[in-house]
Motif scaffolding. Structure first.
Motif, PDB file in Angstrom:
ATOM      1  N   ARG A 185       0.817  -1.224   0.000  1.00 10.27           N
ATOM      2  CA  ARG A 185       0.000   0.000   0.000  1.00 10.27           C
ATOM      3  C   ARG A 185       0.848   1.270   0.000  1.00 10.27           C
ATOM      4  O   ARG A 185       0.308   2.374  -0.040  1.00 10.27           O
ATOM      5  CB  ARG A 185      -0.910   0.018   1.236  1.00 10.27           C
ATOM      6  N   GLY A 186       2.169   1.093   0.097  1.00  6.87           N
ATOM      7  CA  GLY A 186       3.028   2.267   0.184  1.00  6.87           C
ATOM      8  C   GLY A 186       3.226   2.760   1.597  1.00  6.87           C
ATOM      9  O   GLY A 186       3.772   3.842   1.828  1.00  6.87           O
ATOM     10  N   HIS A 187       2.776   1.976   2.589  1.00  9.46           N
ATOM     11  CA  HIS A 187       2.952   2.336   3.991  1.00  9.46           C
ATOM     12  C   HIS A 187       4.316   1.858   4.493  1.00  9.46           C
ATOM     13  O   HIS A 187       4.793   0.793   4.088  1.00  9.46           O
ATOM     14  CB  HIS A 187       1.860   1.698   4.851  1.00  9.46           C
ATOM     15  N   ALA A 188       4.928   2.633   5.374  1.00 12.61           N
ATOM     16  CA  ALA A 188       6.200   2.209   5.978  1.00 12.61           C
ATOM     17  C   ALA A 188       5.992   0.907   6.734  1.00 12.61           C
ATOM     18  O   ALA A 188       5.027   0.755   7.482  1.00 12.61           O
ATOM     19  CB  ALA A 188       6.709   3.291   6.916  1.00 12.61           C
ATOM     20  N   ILE A 225       6.947   3.543  12.462  1.00 17.26           N
ATOM     21  CA  ILE A 225       8.311   4.064  12.626  1.00 17.26           C
ATOM     22  C   ILE A 225       8.199   5.491  13.149  1.00 17.26           C
ATOM     23  O   ILE A 225       7.392   6.276  12.646  1.00 17.26           O
ATOM     24  CB  ILE A 225       9.078   4.069  11.290  1.00 17.26           C
ATOM     25  N   ILE A 226       9.014   5.813  14.156  1.00 14.13           N
ATOM     26  CA  ILE A 226       9.077   7.193  14.640  1.00 14.13           C
ATOM     27  C   ILE A 226      10.493   7.705  14.435  1.00 14.13           C
ATOM     28  O   ILE A 226      11.456   7.148  14.969  1.00 14.13           O
ATOM     29  CB  ILE A 226       8.671   7.291  16.124  1.00 14.13           C
ATOM     30  N   PRO A 261       2.405   7.271   5.362  1.00 16.96           N
ATOM     31  CA  PRO A 261       1.625   6.428   6.277  1.00 16.96           C
ATOM     32  C   PRO A 261       2.516   5.392   6.956  1.00 16.96           C
ATOM     33  O   PRO A 261       3.333   4.739   6.311  1.00 16.96           O
ATOM     34  CB  PRO A 261       0.607   5.769   5.343  1.00 16.96           C
ATOM     35  N   GLY A 262       2.397   5.304   8.273  1.00 15.07           N
ATOM     36  CA  GLY A 262       3.206   4.355   9.028  1.00 15.07           C
ATOM     37  C   GLY A 262       4.515   4.924   9.551  1.00 15.07           C
ATOM     38  O   GLY A 262       5.218   4.264  10.309  1.00 15.07           O
ATOM     39  N   MET A 263       4.854   6.159   9.155  1.00 18.64           N
ATOM     40  CA  MET A 263       6.096   6.776   9.633  1.00 18.64           C
ATOM     41  C   MET A 263       5.828   8.221  10.023  1.00 18.64           C
ATOM     42  O   MET A 263       5.289   8.991   9.234  1.00 18.64           O
ATOM     43  CB  MET A 263       7.186   6.731   8.557  1.00 18.64           C
ATOM     44  N   VAL A 264       6.194   8.567  11.252  1.00 17.69           N
ATOM     45  CA  VAL A 264       6.045   9.941  11.711  1.00 17.69           C
ATOM     46  C   VAL A 264       7.411  10.493  12.094  1.00 17.69           C
ATOM     47  O   VAL A 264       8.361   9.745  12.338  1.00 17.69           O
ATOM     48  CB  VAL A 264       5.074  10.048  12.918  1.00 17.69           C
ATOM     49  N   ALA A 265       7.491  11.814  12.126  1.00 15.50           N
ATOM     50  CA  ALA A 265       8.722  12.495  12.532  1.00 15.50           C
ATOM     51  C   ALA A 265       8.389  13.481  13.631  1.00 15.50           C
ATOM     52  O   ALA A 265       7.324  14.117  13.619  1.00 15.50           O
ATOM     53  CB  ALA A 265       9.349  13.223  11.347  1.00 15.50           C
ATOM     54  N   ILE A 266       9.295  13.617  14.586  1.00 15.22           N
ATOM     55  CA  ILE A 266       9.156  14.625  15.636  1.00 15.22           C
ATOM     56  C   ILE A 266      10.458  15.398  15.731  1.00 15.22           C
ATOM     57  O   ILE A 266      11.546  14.827  15.623  1.00 15.22           O
ATOM     58  CB  ILE A 266       8.789  13.989  16.997  1.00 15.22           C
ATOM     59  N   ALA A 267      10.348  16.703  15.913  1.00 11.53           N
ATOM     60  CA  ALA A 267      11.547  17.535  16.056  1.00 11.53           C
ATOM     61  C   ALA A 267      11.185  18.789  16.826  1.00 11.53           C
ATOM     62  O   ALA A 267      10.013  19.101  17.043  1.00 11.53           O
ATOM     63  CB  ALA A 267      12.140  17.890  14.693  1.00 11.53           C
ATOM     64  N   GLY A 268      12.240  19.536  17.209  1.00 12.00           N
ATOM     65  CA  GLY A 268      12.059  20.716  18.034  1.00 12.00           C
ATOM     66  C   GLY A 268      12.134  20.320  19.493  1.00 12.00           C
ATOM     67  O   GLY A 268      12.689  19.294  19.864  1.00 12.00           O
ATOM     68  N   GLY A 269      11.540  21.162  20.328  1.00 13.40           N
ATOM     69  CA  GLY A 269      11.479  20.839  21.748  1.00 13.40           C
ATOM     70  C   GLY A 269      12.772  21.096  22.486  1.00 13.40           C
ATOM     71  O   GLY A 269      13.733  21.644  21.952  1.00 13.40           O
ATOM     72  N   LYS A 270      12.800  20.698  23.745  1.00 16.60           N
ATOM     73  CA  LYS A 270      13.964  20.903  24.600  1.00 16.60           C
ATOM     74  C   LYS A 270      14.101  19.705  25.527  1.00 16.60           C
ATOM     75  O   LYS A 270      13.139  18.938  25.733  1.00 16.60           O
ATOM     76  CB  LYS A 270      13.820  22.199  25.400  1.00 16.60           C
ATOM     77  N   LEU A 271      15.255  19.536  26.078  1.00 16.46           N
ATOM     78  CA  LEU A 271      15.523  18.387  26.924  1.00 16.46           C
ATOM     79  C   LEU A 271      14.493  18.282  28.050  1.00 16.46           C
ATOM     80  O   LEU A 271      13.999  17.191  28.357  1.00 16.46           O
ATOM     81  CB  LEU A 271      16.940  18.501  27.493  1.00 16.46           C
ATOM     82  N   THR A 272      14.142  19.401  28.652  1.00 17.40           N
ATOM     83  CA  THR A 272      13.226  19.398  29.791  1.00 17.40           C
ATOM     84  C   THR A 272      11.894  18.743  29.462  1.00 17.40           C
ATOM     85  O   THR A 272      11.292  18.074  30.307  1.00 17.40           O
ATOM     86  CB  THR A 272      12.989  20.836  30.283  1.00 17.40           C
TER      87      THR A 272
END
Length: 576
Positions: free
Chosen positions: A210-213, A234-235, A374-385
């Motif tokens: 289906r083209g999903h990760a 997948i993250i 689909p099936g793969m997300v990305a997270i970025a930014g933020g801080k250690l706290t």
């Protein structure tokens, strides 16, 4: 059978499991965000794997200001929600999640005008304190602000120029050994059944019909073996490598991230007699002078970085900048001769828009989670706290609303390894010190590093009493700490010990050069290295030291980066 130790054997077992199972969640990236995600997912009962292309915490998460803080400066941008969230997380880290690793720390905010500045600063810091108490359910987790006269401020921080202030406000935040926090998060994820392996590089994203990760192709950089790891979700938590990782998936989704360099200098603890840290606002950002047990950390900068991402380095100009800003308020100026260490890290600055606005996205003031394919997300930014909130958001997003509601995050109340029984361990410190011949300073150091796991380190000393000896040229550490780095904390190479565990790379003028032979001998015994391997490890780390020391003499990023890259990595191909 689960384990809580990161070792070569555990790594082998985890890699075998990764090639045999299909995981609910595969996390790419072993910094604080990825480690937090792995723990969040595993503690929900999801089958979880985490891989990292270099050593754990090797990027931004071992090169921060080592602070757990609400971000006082954000109040002046009226970012109340962001500050409240960070202060709530600070409170949890101090009291429940990692009280052994996160320690309350007072700071002075010097005031230059007696009435107006004191008034608005008092309101700001007062709001900071109030938000912290609200976030902790009405309890104080650190003392509230304290107003000082000029005389009182100089008693607390005698080295401030009398002309630099008319008084001060003393407020509290907290400090943390950033790399140790990450390693402890990964180990705690192991406790809840996660599989974990460092130095595994993703080379491709797998997709189903289906083209999903559906997983990744990867390479074990230690052996060169090609791996296929299958996963339902997948993250991508690779920080400044976010775009490189998500590009392997194709498609139009994902995040845009820029790298910003922040540098710090380290000076000896005895250079300043102050009893508190210092918080200074600069024309671009803020400067912290942060006391630790055996040294001070001073930083930071905020400049665009356009060179390679693996090994950012301070330039001579960066060092001059930090010295100049510190010396604006210090009565006896700091010089380069005072510096015993430097380090540089890259912040993954999230750009305002995701790559494909049509895809679902969760945006906070500091971090964003979005779908790559689909099936793969990305997270970025933020801080250690706020790593824990980021992790919760990422797993919730990957699961989808219905499943996230059925499997809610439990990390708000989940202590990390070493946290349960920490206060009891503090109470045992004097007795343990007498038994092993350690003074109060040594016991404070050990309890703050290992918490309620300290008896495990002491048991290793019982088996081999030579491990109780201080390192010959770095007596703030004992040999048992090097041994534990290899047998519990996942060090595979000599540089892993010096950079993220026994942190002489950034806390000694020679970056640990005088300790190479002794630490290599302990590591060789713990990891089973032969003479050829041991000699290679020593030569490689010495080359790294020479390159880092030479790089910080250069005037600009391009020249400094080029000099640093003349030293080869111990494992080739360490990129995300």
């Amino acid at each position: 059978m689960t384990t809580t130790v990161l070792t070569p054997q555990q790594r082998t077992d985890s890699l075998r499991a990764m090639t045999e199972e299909t995981f609910d969640v595969l996390v790419i990236g072993g910094g604080v965000t990825g480690a937090g995600i792995a723990l969040d997912a595993a503690s929900r009962g999801l089958s979880t794997a985490i891989i990292e292309a270099q050593d754990w915490a090797s990027g931004t998460s071992s090169r921060s200001s080592r602070l757990v803080h609400g971000g006082l400066r954000y109040l002046y941008n009226l970012d109340f929600k962001l500050v409240a969230e960070a202060l709530k997380e600070r409170g949890r880290l101090l009291t429940v999640i990692a009280p052994h690793l996160v320690e309350a720390q007072p700071f002075l905010w010097p005031l230059k005008t007696p009435v107006i500045e004191r008034a608005y600063s008092a309101v700001g810091v007062g709001m900071y304190d109030a938000l912290a108490v609200i976030g902790a359910g009405g309890k104080k987790t650190v003392p509230i602000q304290h107003h000082l006269s000029k005389k009182g401020a100089l008693r607390r921080f005698p080295e401030i120029k009398p002309s630099a202030l008319c008084g001060a406000i003393e407020f509290y935040d907290a400090r943390v050994d950033d790399a140790r926090l990450v390693i402890t998060l990964v180990r705690t994820a192991l406790k809840y059944g996660a599989q974990a392996a460092s130095r595994v590089k993703v080379t491709g994203i797998l997709k189903d019909a289906r083209g999903h990760a559906s997983g990744v192709e990867a390479e074990d950089l230690e052996t060169g073996e090609k791996l296929t790891i299958k996963a339902k979700r997948i993250i991508n938590a690779t920080g400044v490598w976010t775009e490189q990782t998500q590009d392997m998936a194709g498609g139009s989704g994902g995040l845009k991230v820029l790298a910003s360099k922040g540098i710090h200098i380290v000076i000896p603890r005895e250079r300043l007699k102050a009893q508190t840290g210092l918080f200074l606002r600069t024309e671009k950002s803020v400067l912290f002078i942060i006391p630790w047990q055996h040294y001070w950390v001073i930083g930071t900068t905020d400049t665009a970085w356009h060179e390679q991402l693996e090994h950012p380095v301070p330039t001579s100009a960066d060092i001059d900048y930090v010295l100049a800003h510190a010396n604006e308020v210090l009565d006896t100026p700091l010089t380069r001769d005072d510096i015993i260490g430097t380090y540089a890290g890259l912040r993954p600055l999230l750009q305002p828009k995701v790559l494909d606005e049509s895809k679902s996205t969760k945006v906070s003031r500091e971090h964003t989670v979005t779908e790559v394919i689909p099936g793969m997300v990305a997270i970025a930014g933020g801080k250690l706290t706020t790593y824990r909130v980021m992790a919760e958001d990422a797993v919730d997003f990957a699961l989808g609303a219905a499943e996230a509601k059925a499997r809610p995050s439990v990390t708000f109340d989940l202590p990390l390894l070493g946290a349960d029984g920490f206060e009891a361990s503090v109470n045992q410190a004097e007795r343990w010190g007498k038994k092993y011949g350690f003074d109060a300073d040594r016991m404070h150091h050990l309890v703050r590093r290992y918490g309620s796991e300290l008896p495990e380190l002491l048991a290793a000393i019982d088996e081999d009493p030579t491990l109780a000896r201080p390192l010959a040229t770095a007596p703030q550490f004992i040999r048992a700490e090097v041994h534990r780095a290899c047998t519990v904390e996942g060090a595979l190479h000599l540089e892993d010990i010096f950079i993220a565990r026994v942190r002489l790379n950034s806390e000694a003028p020679d970056r640990g050069g005088s300790e190479v032979d002794e630490i290599a001998d302990i590591a060789a015994a713990a990891l089973g290295w032969d003479k050829e391997t041991t000699d290679k490890e020593k030569a490689n780390y010495r080359e790294r030291i020479a390159a880092e020391l030479a790089a910080q003499q250069e005037a600009n990023d391009a020249a400094a980066s080029a000099v640093r890259m003349e030293a080869p990595d111990i494992v080739a191909g360490e990129v995300h």
